[in-house]
Every structure is written in structure tokens, then in C-alpha cells.
Design an enzyme around this catalytic site. Structure first.
Site, short mmCIF file in Angstrom:
data_model
loop_
_atom_site.label_atom_id
_atom_site.label_comp_id
_atom_site.label_asym_id
_atom_site.label_seq_id
_atom_site.Cartn_x
_atom_site.Cartn_y
_atom_site.Cartn_z
NE ARG A 176 51.01 37.70 41.04
CZ ARG A 176 49.87 37.41 40.42
NH1 ARG A 176 49.15 36.39 40.81
NH2 ARG A 176 49.45 38.11 39.39
CD GLU A 220 52.01 30.01 40.27
OE1 GLU A 220 51.65 30.36 39.14
OE2 GLU A 220 51.51 30.44 41.31
CG HIS A 278 48.08 31.24 39.37
ND1 HIS A 278 49.32 31.84 39.47
CD2 HIS A 278 47.18 32.26 39.44
CE1 HIS A 278 49.16 33.15 39.58
NE2 HIS A 278 47.87 33.42 39.57
P1 NAD Z 1 45.11 45.60 45.31
O1 NAD Z 1 46.27 46.36 44.80
O2 NAD Z 1 43.73 46.08 45.07
O3 NAD Z 1 45.27 45.35 46.88
C1 NAD Z 1 46.49 45.03 47.49
C2 NAD Z 1 46.41 45.57 48.91
O4 NAD Z 1 47.59 45.15 49.59
C3 NAD Z 1 46.40 47.11 48.96
O5 NAD Z 1 45.31 47.57 49.73
C4 NAD Z 1 47.72 47.46 49.63
O6 NAD Z 1 47.61 48.59 50.46
C5 NAD Z 1 47.99 46.22 50.44
N1 NAD Z 1 49.40 46.07 50.81
C6 NAD Z 1 50.49 46.31 50.05
N2 NAD Z 1 51.60 46.06 50.77
C7 NAD Z 1 51.18 45.66 52.00
C8 NAD Z 1 51.85 45.28 53.17
N3 NAD Z 1 53.18 45.23 53.22
N4 NAD Z 1 51.12 44.93 54.25
C9 NAD Z 1 49.77 44.96 54.20
N5 NAD Z 1 49.07 45.33 53.12
C10 NAD Z 1 49.78 45.67 52.02
O7 NAD Z 1 45.30 44.12 44.68
P2 NAD Z 1 44.16 43.03 44.43
O8 NAD Z 1 43.64 43.18 43.06
O9 NAD Z 1 43.26 42.97 45.57
O10 NAD Z 1 45.07 41.70 44.41
C11 NAD Z 1 45.55 41.14 45.62
C12 NAD Z 1 46.48 39.99 45.30
O11 NAD Z 1 45.77 38.98 44.57
C13 NAD Z 1 47.66 40.37 44.43
O12 NAD Z 1 48.81 39.68 44.87
C14 NAD Z 1 47.27 39.84 43.06
O13 NAD Z 1 48.41 39.56 42.28
C15 NAD Z 1 46.56 38.57 43.46
N6 NAD Z 1 45.68 38.01 42.43
C16 NAD Z 1 45.66 36.64 42.30
C17 NAD Z 1 44.84 36.06 41.36
C18 NAD Z 1 44.86 34.56 41.19
O14 NAD Z 1 44.69 34.09 40.08
N7 NAD Z 1 45.05 33.81 42.24
C19 NAD Z 1 44.02 36.85 40.56
C20 NAD Z 1 44.01 38.24 40.74
C21 NAD Z 1 44.85 38.80 41.68
#
Ligand code: NAD
Length: 558
Positions: free
Chosen positions: A245, A274, A296
Site C-alpha cells: 500500500r 494514485e 497498482h
Molecule cells: P494479510 O492481512 O494476510 O497480512 C498482513 C500481515 O501484516 C499480517 O500478518 C499482519 O500480522 C502483519 N502486520 C500488521 N501490522 C504489522 C506491523 N506493524 N508490523 C509488522 N507486521 C504487521 O494481508 P495480505 O493479503 O498479505 O496483503 C498484504 C498487503 O498487500 C496489504 O497492504 C494489501 O492491501 C496489499 N495488497 C496489494 C495488492 C496490489 O494490488 N498491489 C493486492 C492485494 C493486496
């Protein structure tokens, strides 16, 4: 569909409105369902949307249909808002929760797509692929300039080991990388299963990693996580990838780190704003050969689009049908996914919340804090994300609010109601003491505090074992009379007689005393009800300090 009151099947169909392009697989589910009436109105104008919304049970959107307060108010019959995607920024979650509307998203549908995009970005920036491509297209044949680095043997730091972070970790291990992970909310067991090394000092680990990739959500904690200071801690010549993000990485500080050579390269799929403006620091001409940027597109694969639509639509349909469903973002937990023992503790916690409310209802004043302490291995399983309340805490809060707010205090709105009323909610975990798994609930009000300790026996019986510092032992069940009295001879006899004279039978009786206090606390399970008149007689004619009645329904054992 099933009539909610009678439980009988009716011919009425669930009305679905789809306002944006969905993957075909998702639409197909709705078209094939015999109990669905589907209207697809892509790009419907806002005025028209507000007019037609009352007709629908469910709306399926992507990010282009604002389901704000006005739209939610207009959807008087809405029961589900489904978002075919991850972000629910276009939905007013608080308003939906207040109205009992379930908001569903599809967070897992694009996990693979985003994982693969992260790999693509990482490989591109390390092997200089896009620059080599551009050079060749310009008619050059410069092989020397495009000498990249090798992934194998390098150290990777994954920040956020969730769905995508885990996928990236295992793929990078397959590339021969040594993987470290920073995620305080993930259990040791999961780290071991993935073959990654847990790191707890973010700054220290940044100085060790050759490649850093972020996969955390954007929260108060993670906003600016990779800031100027972190970028100064990073190993000289490392690579940085953000496919999570915008805002997690300070983009201006990153541009400077690239310019200074502290970073060898960086790749971004997401940006604070964005699309980024033309003068965005990462778009500077002097950085062109060190940076890979994509608009994105992490989730943009045909498969992912179909998958998110399928997930959102099928869960929305299941929720309406009263079947099991997943991914309700505005439910603090999914009760149906809890096992028998968890549900039993959930019910106990709710009853403890109710009892706590009754203990302070007369002169406690407004509540300011709800503190729940969970003790024991069963209640403290460390797979619960650290930033979320466990179900038992929400249940205690719900029980408390059922008394102070009313029976519509459900799991969905309990945390919201607490926040609106200025009640701080604190959940802690601790070591078990007398019992293997116990819940401590403390409600602090302006003028009084109620404390309870509850447990469940091996046979599944709920017990309250401590109340306001008095050791007691009773099963929270049925109609109860609870009172505090001066610990003098004859008091209990008088109370028993008064109850008997009024046709109230004592089914169970438990008395707790506090040494030297001269006071006792009694809990009676009774058959029959204590009228206001009898209550007043009990309070005034017998040596009672206070008394309350409470009816606890719900099973003690199922
Ligand atoms: P998820 O919820 O499965 O994993 C997120 C992880 O971050 C969790 O394990 C959580 O414990 C950890 N976390 C939260 N706060 C934290 C902190 N302060 N320090 C360390 N770890 C922390 O989410 P996901 O599905 O793996 O998605 C991860 C990221 O990817 C999100 O930001 C999501 O929005 C983004 N994403 C981007 C796209 C894209 O198009 N680029 C697509 C899907 C998801």
C-alpha cells in the site's frame, strides 16, 4: 428464500444489484442461483442508485460505487454489501454495522496475483530487465550495462508475513534466498513452517537484508514505517519493493536513498497518491535506471478478477441464505467458525459482561473501561492477530452493553457502541492460576468497579468462581438473585423466609465471604420472579447492602 420469522421457505427471491463490471465467474453464480433475482446496472448514476436501492437485499460493487452513509440509509432493505476486491474504502463500515448490514470483501482472491507481481518487480529491479528491454527497443545492444545481481544466496527481509508475505517468502526460498521476517503478530510455529527466521528488531534487520519487501496493511503503525530513519538503517546497496500500500514507504526519502546510492534499486506498484503527480520524487529523470514502477496492477490478472468476484458473490449469497460464509469485514469474528469449546467460552464471557453490568447498575455511573484478561493456553492461542480483539472480549463487551444499551447490542456493533460511549476496551493475556483456562472481566465505571472470574470445567460446565473479590462458585444460569449482606447470624434465614412467603423457590445458593470484612456476597438461583415490592422489602428489612436480579438465558453446556 427463508422467511426470517416463520423459518418457512418462500418463493420470494433475494434481489441482487451489481453496479460494476465483475469477473464472469461471479456473475454466473448469481445467474444460476434459483433463489436470486439479479439486476446488473453498470455505472448507474448516483440519483438513480439512491432511488432503486430500497428494492435490494444485496449490492455487489468494486471500488467505483460509494456506499456512504446516504447510500446505506437509502438501502432500507439491504442486508449485504459485497465488495469484489480487498479494499472497502468506498463503504462506510460504521454506518453499515449500525444498521446490521454485513460488509463482505474478497481478500484472498488476489493473493497469488499480488505475490507474483512482487516477484516480477523484485526480479525486474535486480536483473534490470525493464531498462534492458527499453535499451534494446532503442536499437542498442549493450550487454555490459545490464549486469544485474543474483537472488540466490542473498538475504531477504519480509515485513508482514500474512498471505502475500508468506507467498513471497516461500518463492524467494525456492530462489535460494535466506528469508527473515518481521511480523510481531505471527506465531513462531508459522515462521518455522515457512522456514523463515523471525526478527524482532526492525532497524537491526534492515541493516542485514539485501532485499526488503513490505506486505503489511496500511495502519497508524505501518504508515511511514520505512521512513528516512529506516532508509538510513538499510544495508548499503540493498533493494526495496513495495507492492502493498502507498504510504508505508516514504517515497521522497526513498528517492533520496536511491540518489545517494544507499539503495541500489526500488520497485513500487503502489503510491501514497494514485496516480502519482508528474513531479513525484520517484519519477525524477535521474532515477530512471534504478526504479521499476507499475500502476497498482498487483491484483490485475484475469484469474484474480474472476476469483474475487466468485468469492464476494458466493459469500454474499450464503450470508443471505443463512449458511456459513467468510470475509465479513465488519464482524469482529465469525461465530460459526468457532468450535464447541470456543463457543462455550464465548457464552460464558457474554454472561460475565451481563453480570458485571448488573453489579454496578445502581450507583456505578457511566462505564469508562472494559478490561478482559484471558488466561490459559486455550484462550490465548497466539494465532489471533495482535491488532484484533479476541471473540471472548467482544462477547463480554456485548453482554455488558446488552444491559446498558439494549438487546440490539450485537457482536458487530458492540465495539462501535463502546467507542461512542467512551468505554476503553483493553484485552490482555496472562498465565493461568487456580484454573487452567479462565476469563477475568473488569468493568470500571465512574464510581465502582465490577470484577468477575469465570472458567469452564473439563465436562463443559460454566462456572463463575470469583465476583468482586469474593470467592464464589456458581453456574451462571436462569433467574438469579445476587446480593451483598452484613455477615451476621440469621440474615440468610430471613431472606429465605421472605422468598418462601412470596412463593420464590431457592434452587441453588452460594455464599462468598471476605475475611474480616464483615460482609458476604450471595448468589441464588431461584424459581419464580422477585417483584419490585419484594426486592424493596429485601433491601430494607434484611441486612442487605445491595441486591439485584438477573436472568441469564443461554446454555451452560451443550
Ligand atoms: P494479510 O492481512 O494476510 O497480512 C498482513 C500481515 O501484516 C499480517 O500478518 C499482519 O500480522 C502483519 N502486520 C500488521 N501490522 C504489522 C506491523 N506493524 N508490523 C509488522 N507486521 C504487521 O494481508 P495480505 O493479503 O498479505 O496483503 C498484504 C498487503 O498487500 C496489504 O497492504 C494489501 O492491501 C496489499 N495488497 C496489494 C495488492 C496490489 O494490488 N498491489 C493486492 C492485494 C493486496
Amino acid at each position: 428464500m427463508v422467511n426470517e420469522r416463520s423459518g418457512q421457505k418462500t418463493d420470494k427471491k433475494f434481489r441482487f444489484l451489481v453496479t460494476e463490471h465483475l469477473g464472469d465467474d461471479g456473475l454466473q453464480i448469481l445467474q444460476d442461483a434459483g433463489d436470486v433475482q439479479l439486476d446488473v446496472k453498470i455505472g448507474v448514476a448516483r440519483d438513480e442508485l439512491l432511488k432503486i436501492l430500497p428494492a435490494y437485499d444485496a449490492i455487489v460493487t468494486r471500488s467505483g460505487t460509494p456506499m456512504d452513509k446516504t447510500a446505506i440509509e437509502a438501502g432500507t432493505n439491504l442486508r449485504v454489501i459485497a465488495r469484489a476486491g480487498v479494499g472497502v474504502d468506498n463503504v462506510d463500515l460504521q454506518e453499515a454495522s449500525k444498521r446490521g448490514i454485513i460488509v463482505i470483501n474478497a481478500p484472498t482472491g488476489n493473493t497469488l496475483a499480488a505475490t507474483e507481481q512482487t516477484m516480477a518487480l523484485m526480479l525486474s529491479v535486480i536483473r534490470l530487465t525493464p531498462y534492458a528491454h527499453a535499451s534494446l527497443k532503442m536499437g542498442e545492444w549493450d550487454r555490459k550495462r545490464f549486469t544485474g545481481r543474483q537472488m540466490s544466496g542473498k538475504k531477504l527481509l519480509v515485513i508482514g508475513l500474512g498471505r502475500i508475505g508468506s507467498g513471497v517468502a516461500s518463492r524467494c526460498r525456492a530462489f535460494g534466498m535466506e528469508v527473515m521476517a518481521y511480523d510481531p503478530y505471527v506465531s513462531e510455529k508459522k515462521m518455522q513452517e515457512l522456514g523463515v527466521q523471525r526478527v524482532t528488531d526492525l532497524m537491526g534487520s534492515l541493516s542485514l537484508a539485501d532485499v526488503v519487501t513490505v506486505h503489511v496493511p496500511i495502519t497508524k503503525e505501518t504508515h511511514g514505517m520505512i521512513n528516512e530513519k529506516a532508509l538510513r538503517a538499510i544495508k548499503h546497496g540493498a533493494y526495496l519493493v513495495n507492492c502493498a500500500r502507498g504510504g508505508i514507504v516514504d517515497e521522497a526519502a526513498c528517492a533520496q536513498a536511491l540518489r545517494d546510492g544507499r539503495l541500489a534499486g526500488a520497485a513500487f506498484d503502489v503510491f501514497t497518491q494514485e496516480p502519482p503527480s508528474a513531479d513525484h520524487p520517484l519519477l525524477a529523470d535521474d532515477l530512471t535506471d534504478k526504479i521499476v514502477l507499475t500502476p497498482h496492477i498487483g491484483a490485475n490478472t484475469v484469474e484474480a478478477q474472476g476469483e474475487v468476484a466468485k468469492i464476494a458473490v458466493s459469500n454474499a449469497l450464503s450470508a443471505l441464505r443463512g449458511e456459513e460464509y467468510d470475509h465479513a469485514v465488519n464482524l469482529p469474528f465469525m461465530e460459526q467458525h468457532l468450535n464447541y469449546k470456543q463457543k462455550n467460552f464465548l457464552r460464558l464471557a457474554r454472561k460475565m459482561g451481563i453480570l458485571a453490568a448488573k453489579l454496578i447498575e445502581n450507583d456505578g455511573g457511566p462505564a469508562v473501561k472494559c478490561k478482559v484478561t484471558l488466561r490459559g493456553p486455550f484462550l490465548c492461542d497466539d494465532d489471533t492477530p495482535g491488532n484484533k480483539l479476541r471473540p471472548y472480549t467482544v462477547a463480554a463487551l456485548k453482554g455488558f452493553l446488552e444491559v446498558t444499551h439494549g438487546p440490539d447490542a450485537n457482536y458487530m456493533i458492540a465495539p462501535i457502541l463502546a467507542a461512542e460511549r467512551g468505554i476503553e476496551v483493553e484485552e490482555t493475556t496472562g498465565e493461568p492460576r487456580t484454573y487452567r483456562n479462565v476469563i477475568d472481566v473488569a468493568i470500571e465505571a465512574q464510581n465502582a468497579t465490577a470484577t468477575l472470574t469465570g472458567t469452564i470445567t473439563e465436562e463443559g460446565r460454566q462456572h463463575i468462581v470469583k465476583m468482586n473479590d469474593y470467592w464464589v462458585d456458581f453456574v451462571p444460569h436462569g433467574q438469579m438473585l445476587i446480593f451483598q449482606n452484613h455477615d451476621r447470624p440469621g440474615v440468610i434465614g430471613k431472606i429465605g423466609k421472605l422468598l418462601g412467603d412470596n412463593n420464590v423457590n431457592i434452587a441453588n445458593f452460594n455464599l462468598g465471604r471476605k475475611d474480616t470484612s464483615g460482609l458476604a456476597l450471595a448468589v441464588m438461583e431461584i424459581d419464580g420472579t422477585v417483584s419490585d415490592e419484594l426486592m424493596s422489602t429485601l433491601e430494607h428489612d434484611v441486612d442487605m447492602i445491595w441486591a439485584t436480579t438477573v436472568k441469564l438465558n443461554g446454555e451452560t453446556k451443550e
